[in-house]
Scaffold this motif. Structure first.
Motif, short mmCIF file in Angstrom:
data_model
loop_
_atom_site.label_atom_id
_atom_site.label_comp_id
_atom_site.label_asym_id
_atom_site.label_seq_id
_atom_site.Cartn_x
_atom_site.Cartn_y
_atom_site.Cartn_z
N GLU A 1 0.85 -1.19 0.00
CA GLU A 1 0.00 0.00 0.00
C GLU A 1 0.89 1.26 0.00
O GLU A 1 0.64 2.21 -0.74
CB GLU A 1 -0.84 -0.07 1.28
N THR A 2 1.93 1.23 0.82
CA THR A 2 2.82 2.38 0.94
C THR A 2 3.59 2.61 -0.36
O THR A 2 3.65 3.73 -0.86
CB THR A 2 3.79 2.16 2.12
N ILE A 3 4.15 1.52 -0.92
CA ILE A 3 4.90 1.64 -2.17
C ILE A 3 3.99 2.11 -3.32
O ILE A 3 4.36 3.01 -4.09
CB ILE A 3 5.57 0.28 -2.53
N SER A 4 2.78 1.55 -3.40
CA SER A 4 1.94 1.97 -4.52
C SER A 4 1.47 3.41 -4.37
O SER A 4 1.29 4.11 -5.37
CB SER A 4 0.78 1.01 -4.77
N MET A 5 1.33 3.86 -3.12
CA MET A 5 0.97 5.28 -2.93
C MET A 5 2.12 6.19 -3.38
O MET A 5 1.88 7.24 -3.97
CB MET A 5 0.62 5.54 -1.47
N LEU A 6 3.35 5.75 -3.11
CA LEU A 6 4.51 6.54 -3.56
C LEU A 6 4.55 6.60 -5.08
O LEU A 6 4.85 7.64 -5.67
CB LEU A 6 5.80 5.91 -3.07
N ASP A 7 4.24 5.48 -5.72
CA ASP A 7 4.25 5.41 -7.18
C ASP A 7 3.15 6.28 -7.78
O ASP A 7 3.40 7.12 -8.63
CB ASP A 7 4.06 3.96 -7.64
N LYS A 8 1.92 6.04 -7.28
CA LYS A 8 0.76 6.74 -7.84
C LYS A 8 0.85 8.25 -7.67
O LYS A 8 0.49 9.01 -8.55
CB LYS A 8 -0.53 6.24 -7.16
N SER A 9 1.35 8.68 -6.53
CA SER A 9 1.39 10.11 -6.24
C SER A 9 2.53 10.81 -6.98
O SER A 9 2.60 12.03 -6.99
CB SER A 9 1.54 10.32 -4.74
N GLY A 10 3.42 10.01 -7.56
CA GLY A 10 4.54 10.61 -8.29
C GLY A 10 5.71 11.00 -7.41
O GLY A 10 6.69 11.59 -7.88
N PHE A 11 5.64 10.66 -6.12
CA PHE A 11 6.73 11.00 -5.20
C PHE A 11 8.01 10.22 -5.50
O PHE A 11 9.11 10.67 -5.21
CB PHE A 11 6.33 10.70 -3.75
N ARG A 12 7.84 9.02 -6.07
CA ARG A 12 8.98 8.12 -6.16
C ARG A 12 10.15 8.71 -6.95
O ARG A 12 11.30 8.64 -6.53
CB ARG A 12 8.54 6.80 -6.78
N ASP A 13 9.85 9.31 -8.10
CA ASP A 13 10.92 9.85 -8.95
C ASP A 13 11.67 10.98 -8.26
O ASP A 13 12.91 11.02 -8.28
CB ASP A 13 10.34 10.35 -10.29
N VAL A 14 10.90 11.87 -7.65
CA VAL A 14 11.55 13.02 -7.02
C VAL A 14 12.38 12.57 -5.81
O VAL A 14 13.46 13.11 -5.53
CB VAL A 14 10.52 14.14 -6.69
#
Lengths: 251, 204
Positions: free
Chosen positions: B51-64
């Motif tokens: 849930e945490t990882i997919s939220m990071l992905d979906k919200s676009g936080f992961r790249d930044v």
């Protein structure tokens, strides 16, 4: 090493803290936010707030109190009383509660435990159980001990664990308010029959009762109200005594 | 400024309350743009691993986050599940973690451990760490921190373990590799020690 936890319980009515002897004759013991802060300073490991008059209309008052407590307090706290739906629990979580405690609602609708655990994780769900000895059997009671159910306490607790309870808060109604000590024999049986933490409640009157419950049973925490509210047992002194008996505590 | 990543509900407010009282400026990042130029980043813990990882992905936080942490070496502190997602993966889910610190997240399995501990690991536990660590300056090891978890981070490299805690087995209660830090416990719920640690992180 994991410490045994000391948990003051604050009964809350209309945003004020009260404590009943055997759940009747309520006395005013002060402002919850102020008390919570004091307890954290004294070394309380956690706090439990029980909203004893929780009704739908009053829910807003409780949420405001939870928000105020969360702003001041940096130890974990649990809130219980009148939680019957996922939405109730979510509102409390968003207001800053670390855990919620459910009692009657879980007995009436056991699936609620499962739903809450799925939605927020098992660590968020404390199942509170009020027990009373009836003809030699420990039976689950509701409404502060006034209403007997058909559930045997030990069976219900195992079922609650299987449904997803993260912790059990077990109050002996026979001991609660008596100040004659915890129900060590039942608490020991229960804590050995499940693999989630157990909080002992009901009967604390002096420091020796805490020593006894930790030495003689497998419980993880002990909860009390009036002995703390009225300063009869100062928490630092209690913890020093426990430490003398080699009981792991956070000093 | 300290930037707390907001990817849903969780312990964001509790962390913010402590920084407010310490008079240390912080902001809550609600979108990836808010992370640009952060001096420190906090990844709070919410819910389950996937849930945490997919939220990071979906919200676009992961790249930044990859850019700020891996390229610009901004110090980052993962808390609870926020620490676990630093690993390569977890028994709790199927998704890959951030992979910033080599390791795998495993369930506290009472069957595998000699002392058969209760799960979740819930309550205050002590830590073992060496005395020269800036993040633990002034922290009382015996008093320890408040833990609440059913999974733990198993490091591939011993050198990435910053502290150990005993619960059924000795596990990594915090990890560190270069500018990347993770704590399994909840500093925002750990009274004086927690305040100290969050203050130390601000000073890194």
């Amino acid at each position: 090493m994991l410490s045994k936890r000391i948990i003051p319980c604050l009964d809350v009515k209309d945003g004020r803290t009260v404590k009943g002897v055997n759940f009747v004759d309520l006395k005013d013991a002060g402002d919850p936010v102020e008390l919570a802060w004091q307890y954290a300073q004294q070394g309380a490991d956690e706090l439990v707030f029980l909203d004893i008059t929780a009704t739908h209309e009053r829910r807003g008052t409780t949420l405001e109190m939870v928000k105020a407590v969360a702003r001041q307090l940096n130890i974990p706290f649990t809130i219980g009383g009148g939680i019957t739906t996922i939405a109730d629990a979510e509102a409390l979580l968003n207001a800053g509660a670390d855990k919620i405690s459910i009692n009657s609602a879980a007995v009436r609708n056991p699936v609620l435990i499962e739903d809450l655990a799925k939605a927020f994780g098992v660590q968020f769900v404390v199942v509170a159980v009020d027990t009373k000895l009836v003809e030699g059997r420990n039976m689950v009671h509701l409404n502060g001990g006034r209403l007997i159910t058909e559930l045997e306490t030990e069976d219900w607790i195992i079922r609650a664990e299987n449904l997803g309870a993260g912790e059990i808060l077990l109050t002996s109604m026979d001991h609660d308010g008596t100040k004659n000590g915890f129900d060590c024999s039942l608490l020991d049986k229960v804590s050995k029959s499940i693999n989630i933490p157990v909080i002992a409640s009901g009967g604390a009157g002096k420091i020796a009762h805490f020593t006894e419950v930790f030495l003689e049973t497998g419980v993880d925490a002990a909860l009390a109200a009036s002995v703390f509210h009225f300063g009869e047992i100062p928490i630092p002194l209690l913890k020093q005594e426990l430490k003398k008996h080699n009981i792991p505590v956070r000093l | 400024m300290i930037t707390i990543i907001n990817y849903g509900s969780g312990n964001i407010q509790a962390i913010g309350n402590i920084y407010t009282r310490l008079k240390i400026p912080f902001k809550i990042a609600n979108c990836p743009e808010d992370v640009n130029g952060a001096e420190k980043i906090i990844l709070p813990g919410v819910g389950a691993f996937d849930e945490t990882i997919s939220m990071l992905d979906k919200s676009g936080f992961r790249d930044v986050l990859d850019k700020e942490v891996l390229e610009n070496n901004v110090p980052v502190l993962g808390i609870c599940v926020g620490m676990q997602i630093l690993a390569n993966g977890s028994e709790e889910g199927q998704l890959s973690g951030l992979g910033w610190i080599n390791g795998y997240v495993k369930k506290i399995d009472k069957e595998l451990l000699v002392q058969k501990p209760k799960v979740p690991h819930l309550g205050w536990n002590s830590l073992e760490f060496s005395d020269d660590l800036p993040l633990y300056k002034g922290v009382d090891k015996e008093e320890g921190f408040y833990f609440l978890h059913s999974y733990y981070f198993e490091c591939e490299e011993e050198s990435n373990i910053m502290s150990k805690t005993f619960y059924g087995t000795s596990f990594a209660s915090s990890v560190n590799k270069n500018n990347i830090y993770g704590v399994q416990f909840h500093p925002e719920k750990s009274h004086h020690n927690g305040v100290k640690l969050l203050q130390n992180f601000a000073k890194l």
